[in-house]
Each structure stands twice: as structure tokens, then as C-alpha cells.
Scaffold this motif. Structure first.
Motif, mmCIF file in Angstrom:
data_model
loop_
_atom_site.group_PDB
_atom_site.id
_atom_site.type_symbol
_atom_site.label_atom_id
_atom_site.label_comp_id
_atom_site.label_asym_id
_atom_site.label_seq_id
_atom_site.Cartn_x
_atom_site.Cartn_y
_atom_site.Cartn_z
ATOM 1 N N ARG A 44 -1.242 -19.949 -4.102
ATOM 2 C CA ARG A 44 -0.294 -20.403 -5.129
ATOM 3 C C ARG A 44 -0.814 -20.067 -6.535
ATOM 4 O O ARG A 44 -0.074 -19.587 -7.386
ATOM 5 C CB ARG A 44 -0.058 -21.902 -5.013
ATOM 6 C CG ARG A 44 0.991 -22.393 -5.986
ATOM 7 C CD ARG A 44 1.188 -23.901 -5.859
ATOM 8 N NE ARG A 44 2.271 -24.344 -6.695
ATOM 9 C CZ ARG A 44 2.224 -24.453 -8.023
ATOM 10 N NH1 ARG A 44 1.124 -24.129 -8.663
ATOM 11 N NH2 ARG A 44 3.262 -24.857 -8.714
ATOM 12 N N GLY A 45 -2.080 -20.317 -6.769
ATOM 13 C CA GLY A 45 -2.677 -20.003 -8.072
ATOM 14 C C GLY A 45 -2.608 -18.525 -8.398
ATOM 15 O O GLY A 45 -2.312 -18.138 -9.537
ATOM 16 N N TRP A 46 -2.860 -17.688 -7.410
ATOM 17 C CA TRP A 46 -2.788 -16.243 -7.640
ATOM 18 C C TRP A 46 -1.354 -15.808 -7.911
ATOM 19 O O TRP A 46 -1.116 -14.934 -8.747
ATOM 20 C CB TRP A 46 -3.355 -15.482 -6.453
ATOM 21 C CG TRP A 46 -4.827 -15.728 -6.251
ATOM 22 C CD1 TRP A 46 -5.754 -16.014 -7.213
ATOM 23 C CD2 TRP A 46 -5.522 -15.732 -5.015
ATOM 24 N NE1 TRP A 46 -6.988 -16.186 -6.646
ATOM 25 C CE2 TRP A 46 -6.883 -16.011 -5.295
ATOM 26 C CE3 TRP A 46 -5.148 -15.521 -3.694
ATOM 27 C CZ2 TRP A 46 -7.848 -16.086 -4.301
ATOM 28 C CZ3 TRP A 46 -6.121 -15.590 -2.710
ATOM 29 C CH2 TRP A 46 -7.451 -15.868 -3.017
ATOM 30 N N ALA A 47 -0.404 -16.421 -7.191
ATOM 31 C CA ALA A 47 1.012 -16.085 -7.415
ATOM 32 C C ALA A 47 1.442 -16.468 -8.832
ATOM 33 O O ALA A 47 2.154 -15.715 -9.497
ATOM 34 C CB ALA A 47 1.884 -16.780 -6.378
ATOM 35 N N VAL A 48 0.978 -17.617 -9.299
ATOM 36 C CA VAL A 48 1.290 -18.051 -10.668
ATOM 37 C C VAL A 48 0.671 -17.077 -11.668
ATOM 38 O O VAL A 48 1.301 -16.699 -12.659
ATOM 39 C CB VAL A 48 0.801 -19.496 -10.913
ATOM 40 C CG1 VAL A 48 0.868 -19.863 -12.382
ATOM 41 C CG2 VAL A 48 1.611 -20.475 -10.068
ATOM 42 N N GLU A 49 -0.560 -16.645 -11.405
ATOM 43 C CA GLU A 49 -1.209 -15.684 -12.306
ATOM 44 C C GLU A 49 -0.441 -14.364 -12.342
ATOM 45 O O GLU A 49 -0.250 -13.770 -13.417
ATOM 46 C CB GLU A 49 -2.654 -15.442 -11.886
ATOM 47 C CG GLU A 49 -3.395 -14.551 -12.864
ATOM 48 C CD GLU A 49 -4.853 -14.329 -12.537
ATOM 49 O OE1 GLU A 49 -5.404 -13.339 -13.047
ATOM 50 O OE2 GLU A 49 -5.448 -15.124 -11.777
ATOM 51 N N ILE A 50 0.034 -13.903 -11.184
ATOM 52 C CA ILE A 50 0.833 -12.669 -11.145
ATOM 53 C C ILE A 50 2.087 -12.835 -11.994
ATOM 54 O O ILE A 50 2.450 -11.941 -12.769
ATOM 55 C CB ILE A 50 1.190 -12.291 -9.687
ATOM 56 C CG1 ILE A 50 -0.051 -11.791 -8.956
ATOM 57 C CG2 ILE A 50 2.294 -11.220 -9.663
ATOM 58 C CD1 ILE A 50 0.142 -11.586 -7.468
ATOM 59 N N GLU A 51 2.734 -13.983 -11.863
ATOM 60 C CA GLU A 51 3.941 -14.244 -12.661
ATOM 61 C C GLU A 51 3.622 -14.182 -14.159
ATOM 62 O O GLU A 51 4.372 -13.591 -14.946
ATOM 63 C CB GLU A 51 4.529 -15.598 -12.301
ATOM 64 C CG GLU A 51 5.802 -15.913 -13.036
ATOM 65 C CD GLU A 51 6.397 -17.255 -12.657
ATOM 66 O OE1 GLU A 51 7.596 -17.439 -12.921
ATOM 67 O OE2 GLU A 51 5.678 -18.115 -12.111
ATOM 68 N N CYS A 52 2.513 -14.769 -14.558
ATOM 69 C CA CYS A 52 2.108 -14.750 -15.973
ATOM 70 C C CYS A 52 1.845 -13.323 -16.455
ATOM 71 O O CYS A 52 2.235 -12.955 -17.564
ATOM 72 C CB CYS A 52 0.871 -15.613 -16.185
ATOM 73 S SG CYS A 52 1.169 -17.373 -15.982
ATOM 74 N N HIS A 53 1.185 -12.526 -15.622
ATOM 75 C CA HIS A 53 0.917 -11.137 -16.006
ATOM 76 C C HIS A 53 2.209 -10.343 -16.133
ATOM 77 O O HIS A 53 2.353 -9.514 -17.042
ATOM 78 C CB HIS A 53 -0.019 -10.459 -15.001
ATOM 79 C CG HIS A 53 -1.427 -10.950 -15.072
ATOM 80 N ND1 HIS A 53 -2.135 -11.016 -16.245
ATOM 81 C CD2 HIS A 53 -2.261 -11.406 -14.110
ATOM 82 C CE1 HIS A 53 -3.346 -11.487 -16.003
ATOM 83 N NE2 HIS A 53 -3.436 -11.738 -14.713
#
Length: 67
Positions: free
Chosen positions: A49-58
Motif C-alpha cells: 500500500r505504501g509503495w502504491a501511494v508513493e507511485i501515485e505521488c510520483h
């Protein structure tokens, strides 16, 4: 997308670094989802989930840079 080579020295520019970070994160998500009990392990699920959120931010950052 046009291919660009990484500058030889210094800090990597966003147009180079962000797509590479997204690739690394998506590969990590892929590896973690292959773990047979990932859906029963909170640690794995939270990491994904954290990585998915980071991808969204990028993606949001890239969009702002393109606008």
C-alpha cells in the motif's frame, strides 16, 4: 516517451529519476504479491500500500512537471 541518458555526474533530474523509481516500486509490488501468504500478512500488505501511494505521488509530480 523519448529516451534520455542519465547525466554523468550530479543529482539525477526528475525526468530521469521519477520513472526509474516508479519501475523499482512496481517491481517490488510484483515480487511481494508472489509471496503466497501476502494477503494474510499485514506487514506485506502495508508495504504494498505504501509503495502504491508513493507511485501515485510520483505520477502527480510528473503531471505537474508536464503542465
Amino acid at each position: 516517451m523519448e529516451e534520455h541518458k542519465k547525466p554523468p555526474i550530479g543529482v539525477s533530474p526528475a525526468w530521469f529519476e521519477i520513472p526509474n523509481r516508479i519501475k523499482v516500486l512496481s517491481e517490488a509490488i510484483s515480487r511481494f504479491t508472489e509471496y503466497e501468504n501476502f494477503n494474510r500478512d499485514k506487514e506485506f500488505t502495508n508495504a504494498i500500500r505504501g509503495w502504491a501511494v508513493e507511485i501515485e505521488c510520483h505520477c502527480d509530480t510528473l503531471k505537474r512537471l508536464l503542465d
